[in-house]
Design a protein around this motif. Structure first.
Motif, PDB file in Angstrom:
ATOM      1  N   VAL A   1       0.818  -0.971  -0.093  1.00 26.49           N
ATOM      2  CA  VAL A   1      -0.046   0.114  -0.008  1.00 26.49           C
ATOM      3  C   VAL A   1       0.895   1.180   0.076  1.00 26.49           C
ATOM      4  CG1 VAL A   1      -1.993   1.189   1.051  1.00 26.49           C
ATOM      5  CG2 VAL A   1      -1.784  -1.194   1.463  1.00 26.49           C
ATOM      6  N   ALA A   2       0.546   2.035  -0.793  1.00 27.02           N
ATOM      7  CA  ALA A   2       1.307   3.335  -1.021  1.00 27.02           C
ATOM      8  C   ALA A   2       0.599   4.542  -0.744  1.00 27.02           C
ATOM      9  CB  ALA A   2       1.905   3.671  -2.623  1.00 27.02           C
ATOM     10  N   GLU A   3       1.010   5.559  -0.303  1.00 28.98           N
ATOM     11  CA  GLU A   3       0.516   6.927  -0.047  1.00 28.98           C
ATOM     12  C   GLU A   3       1.398   8.075  -0.594  1.00 28.98           C
ATOM     13  OE1 GLU A   3      -0.799   9.285   4.037  1.00 28.98           O
ATOM     14  OE2 GLU A   3       0.540   7.434   4.379  1.00 28.98           O
ATOM     15  N   ILE A   4       0.472   8.929  -1.098  1.00 31.84           N
ATOM     16  CA  ILE A   4       1.088  10.246  -1.805  1.00 31.84           C
ATOM     17  C   ILE A   4       0.169  11.368  -1.004  1.00 31.84           C
ATOM     18  CG2 ILE A   4       1.401  11.675  -3.730  1.00 31.84           C
ATOM     19  CD1 ILE A   4       1.093   9.199  -5.533  1.00 31.84           C
ATOM     20  N   ALA A   5       0.975  11.753  -0.111  1.00 31.15           N
ATOM     21  CA  ALA A   5       0.484  12.907   0.923  1.00 31.15           C
ATOM     22  C   ALA A   5       0.313  14.321   0.194  1.00 31.15           C
ATOM     23  CB  ALA A   5       1.052  12.936   2.304  1.00 31.15           C
ATOM     24  N   GLY A   6      -0.230  15.248   1.073  1.00 36.20           N
ATOM     25  CA  GLY A   6       0.040  16.592   0.601  1.00 36.20           C
ATOM     26  C   GLY A   6       1.403  17.114   1.261  1.00 36.20           C
ATOM     27  N   ILE A   7       1.152  18.300   1.857  1.00 36.20           N
ATOM     28  CA  ILE A   7       2.308  19.251   2.408  1.00 36.20           C
ATOM     29  C   ILE A   7       2.497  18.513   3.776  1.00 36.20           C
ATOM     30  CG2 ILE A   7       3.184  21.454   3.196  1.00 36.20           C
ATOM     31  CD1 ILE A   7       1.718  22.696   0.882  1.00 36.20           C
ATOM     32  N   ASP A   8       3.679  18.001   3.913  1.00 36.66           N
ATOM     33  CA  ASP A   8       3.830  16.970   5.332  1.00 36.66           C
ATOM     34  C   ASP A   8       3.917  18.130   6.675  1.00 36.66           C
ATOM     35  OD1 ASP A   8       3.780  14.430   4.862  1.00 36.66           O
ATOM     36  OD2 ASP A   8       5.755  14.282   4.538  1.00 36.66           O
ATOM     37  N   SER A   9       4.008  19.530   6.531  1.00 34.71           N
ATOM     38  CA  SER A   9       4.086  20.347   7.635  1.00 34.71           C
ATOM     39  C   SER A   9       2.911  20.621   8.032  1.00 34.71           C
ATOM     40  CB  SER A   9       5.094  21.365   7.200  1.00 34.71           C
ATOM     41  OG  SER A   9       4.545  22.144   6.189  1.00 34.71           O
ATOM     42  N   LEU A  10       1.930  20.444   7.230  1.00 30.03           N
ATOM     43  CA  LEU A  10       0.532  20.822   7.821  1.00 30.03           C
ATOM     44  C   LEU A  10      -0.204  19.903   8.679  1.00 30.03           C
ATOM     45  CD1 LEU A  10      -0.966  22.422   4.307  1.00 30.03           C
ATOM     46  CD2 LEU A  10       0.109  23.522   6.340  1.00 30.03           C
ATOM     47  N   PRO A  11      -0.906  20.224   9.683  1.00 29.85           N
ATOM     48  CA  PRO A  11      -1.733  19.588  10.545  1.00 29.85           C
ATOM     49  C   PRO A  11      -2.752  18.463   9.729  1.00 29.85           C
ATOM     50  CG  PRO A  11      -1.209  21.506  11.612  1.00 29.85           C
ATOM     51  CD  PRO A  11      -0.729  21.699  10.284  1.00 29.85           C
ATOM     52  N   LEU A  12      -3.359  19.225   8.906  1.00 26.32           N
ATOM     53  CA  LEU A  12      -4.434  18.338   8.045  1.00 26.32           C
ATOM     54  C   LEU A  12      -3.813  17.134   7.580  1.00 26.32           C
ATOM     55  CD1 LEU A  12      -4.467  18.987   4.491  1.00 26.32           C
ATOM     56  CD2 LEU A  12      -4.818  21.149   5.325  1.00 26.32           C
ATOM     57  N   THR A  13      -2.451  17.339   6.812  1.00 28.43           N
ATOM     58  CA  THR A  13      -1.625  16.306   6.219  1.00 28.43           C
ATOM     59  C   THR A  13      -1.291  15.032   7.045  1.00 28.43           C
ATOM     60  OG1 THR A  13      -0.912  17.391   4.478  1.00 28.43           O
ATOM     61  CG2 THR A  13       0.145  15.405   4.861  1.00 28.43           C
ATOM     62  N   GLN A  14      -0.912  15.621   8.347  1.00 28.49           N
ATOM     63  CA  GLN A  14      -0.590  14.584   9.304  1.00 28.49           C
ATOM     64  C   GLN A  14      -1.701  13.970   9.966  1.00 28.49           C
ATOM     65  OE1 GLN A  14       1.511  17.318  12.483  1.00 28.49           O
ATOM     66  NE2 GLN A  14       2.792  17.991  10.720  1.00 28.49           N
ATOM     67  N   ASP A  15      -2.721  14.565  10.134  1.00 32.32           N
ATOM     68  CA  ASP A  15      -4.211  13.791  10.588  1.00 32.32           C
ATOM     69  C   ASP A  15      -4.581  12.893   9.484  1.00 32.32           C
ATOM     70  OD1 ASP A  15      -4.201  15.270  12.843  1.00 32.32           O
ATOM     71  OD2 ASP A  15      -5.773  16.912  12.204  1.00 32.32           O
ATOM     72  N   ARG A  16      -4.607  13.291   8.288  1.00 31.56           N
ATOM     73  CA  ARG A  16      -4.996  12.314   7.211  1.00 31.56           C
ATOM     74  C   ARG A  16      -3.942  11.040   7.267  1.00 31.56           C
ATOM     75  NH1 ARG A  16      -6.420  16.374   2.102  1.00 31.56           N
ATOM     76  NH2 ARG A  16      -7.594  17.469   3.185  1.00 31.56           N
ATOM     77  N   SER A  17      -3.055  11.190   7.386  1.00 31.31           N
ATOM     78  CA  SER A  17      -1.917  10.084   7.403  1.00 31.31           C
ATOM     79  C   SER A  17      -2.025   9.168   8.596  1.00 31.31           C
ATOM     80  CB  SER A  17      -0.505  10.518   7.291  1.00 31.31           C
ATOM     81  OG  SER A  17      -0.301  11.188   6.028  1.00 31.31           O
ATOM     82  N   LYS A  18      -2.518   9.913   9.762  1.00 31.87           N
ATOM     83  CA  LYS A  18      -2.703   9.270  10.787  1.00 31.87           C
ATOM     84  C   LYS A  18      -3.932   8.291  10.626  1.00 31.87           C
ATOM     85  CE  LYS A  18      -2.104   8.450  15.389  1.00 31.87           C
ATOM     86  NZ  LYS A  18      -3.127   7.509  15.748  1.00 31.87           N
ATOM     87  N   GLY A  19      -4.954   8.828  10.320  1.00 32.85           N
ATOM     88  CA  GLY A  19      -6.458   8.066   9.960  1.00 32.85           C
ATOM     89  C   GLY A  19      -6.010   6.906   9.111  1.00 32.85           C
ATOM     90  N   PHE A  20      -5.060   7.171   8.117  1.00 35.84           N
ATOM     91  CA  PHE A  20      -4.969   6.027   7.041  1.00 35.84           C
ATOM     92  C   PHE A  20      -4.099   4.854   7.739  1.00 35.84           C
ATOM     93  CE2 PHE A  20      -2.673   4.843   3.103  1.00 35.84           C
ATOM     94  CZ  PHE A  20      -3.576   4.368   2.529  1.00 35.84           C
TER      95      PHE A  20
END
Length: 350
Positions: A184-203
């Motif tokens: 499983v691969a993930e292409i995130a947004g801007i890593d420094s943003l809390p919203l990206t961190q939240d999305r990755s954590k939920g995933f």
């Protein structure tokens, strides 16, 4: 399908915390006093809420529409205000300059608007001026990016970034159906943003519940060019992939271009945000893109609707509670070929 039990428990706890934050009609100040946002709620029916009331002026300020989702935020807010003959909407020019947005809010305060709907370019930077508006008796509806003080907003409307990750991960788990060696691969947004961190954590949490993990991860920047570059890097480093979650459908345009250029099709992909072009691809079912997770572009439109209810002393007619809640978090549903027709009419163009 429901998320696995342990994950459902976490989500129910989070939902309970949000629902518990219901309904202060007071515009409290740091000194504990109240403001003119205290309004007696007399009616709570669909008919009364729809009925025309005293004309109110709502000021709206948001970031520059340099992204499909942000453009949709602005257009939906304007369209919502146009539905009401008792709403006059004053729209400030979109900006990514926090200082300029502060001055826009100060203008709203000086002009004595009845309410302000604000999607801040930076929640922390706009907190003080939002408190100033609240202290002036002007209810502030905070959209998407939270202020750093509870006293800065009468009501806050949020998307669910963590929930986006949960929805994407749960869908991928279902499609892989127990394949424990899946890549499983993930292409995130801007890593420094809390919203990206939240999305990755939920995933990651959703994958963990079905025994999977992210094998390959890269970050982009919510742009087409950034998505293409990040996806090219990912594909070069991962000779085999079973599923990809891309956080953002705007950058997904570049992601799909990189996939096409590489000639890869052994995997399926899930998008994020819910753009119309992605939904059309899902509907056509002729690419690796099989689903997307919605991050609602209706948040500011909801803010307009709720600002009207608050100023006119009305509540939400579908709730037993007689006042508009203090915090509302919107759902992050998965759009597939089976339900795309439900969501396509309200999707934004990326």
């Amino acid at each position: 399908m429901l998320a696995p039990r342990s994950l459902r428990s976490r989500l129910l706890l989070a939902s309970g915390a949000s629902l518990a934050a219901v309904a202060l009609m007071t515009g409290c100040t740091s000194g504990g006093s109240t403001t003119s946002t205290d309004t007696a709620v007399e009616e709570n029916t669909v008919e009364d809420n729809a009925a025309s009331g005293e004309t109110i002026t709502i000021g709206f300020s948001g970031p520059a529409a340099d992204h499909g989702w942000l453009g949709a935020i602005n257009s939906a807010a304007i369209a919502e205000a146009d539905k009401y003959d008792d709403v006059e909407l004053v729209v400030a020019e979109g900006t990514n300059d926090a200082n300029l947005q502060i001055s826009q809010v100060e203008t709203f305060i000086n002009d004595k608007v009845d309410a302000i709907v604000l999607l801040p370019t930076d929640g922390a930077a706009l907190t003080d001026v939002a408190i100033k508006a609240m202290q002036a008796g002007i209810p502030v509806i905070n959209v998407d990016r939270e202020f750093s003080s509870t006293f800065a907003a009468r009501t806050t409307i949020l998307g669910d970034n963590y929930g986006m990750g949960v929805s994407a991960g749960t869908y991928i788990c279902e499609q892989l159906d127990g394949k424990k060696d899946a890549v499983v691969a993930e292409i995130a947004g801007i890593d420094s943003l809390p919203l990206t961190q939240d999305r990755s954590k939920g995933f990651a949490d959703a994958l963990d519940d079905c025994g999977l993990e992210v094998s390959n991860r890269v970050a982009a920047d919510f742009t087409v060019q950034g998505g293409e570059a990040a996806a090219s890097q990912l594909l070069a480093s991962a000779p085999k992939i079973d599923a990809i979650w891309n956080h953002d459908d705007d950058q997904g345009v570049g992601v799909l271009a990189a996939i096409d250029a590489a000639g890869r099709d052994e995997f399926f992909m899930v998008g994020g945000a819910g753009s119309a072009n992605v939904m059309r691809d899902i509907q056509a079912d002729n690419t690796v893109l099989k689903a997307t997770v919605i991050y609602p572009s209706t948040q500011a439109a909801d803010g307009i609707s709720l600002a009207r209810l608050i100023v006119q002393g009305k509540g939400m007619s579908d709730l037993v509670e007689s006042a508009v809640p203090r915090k509302i978090q919107l759902y992050a549903p998965v759009v597939t070929k089976e339900n795309v027709e439900v969501y396509l009419p309200s999707a934004f163009e990326s």
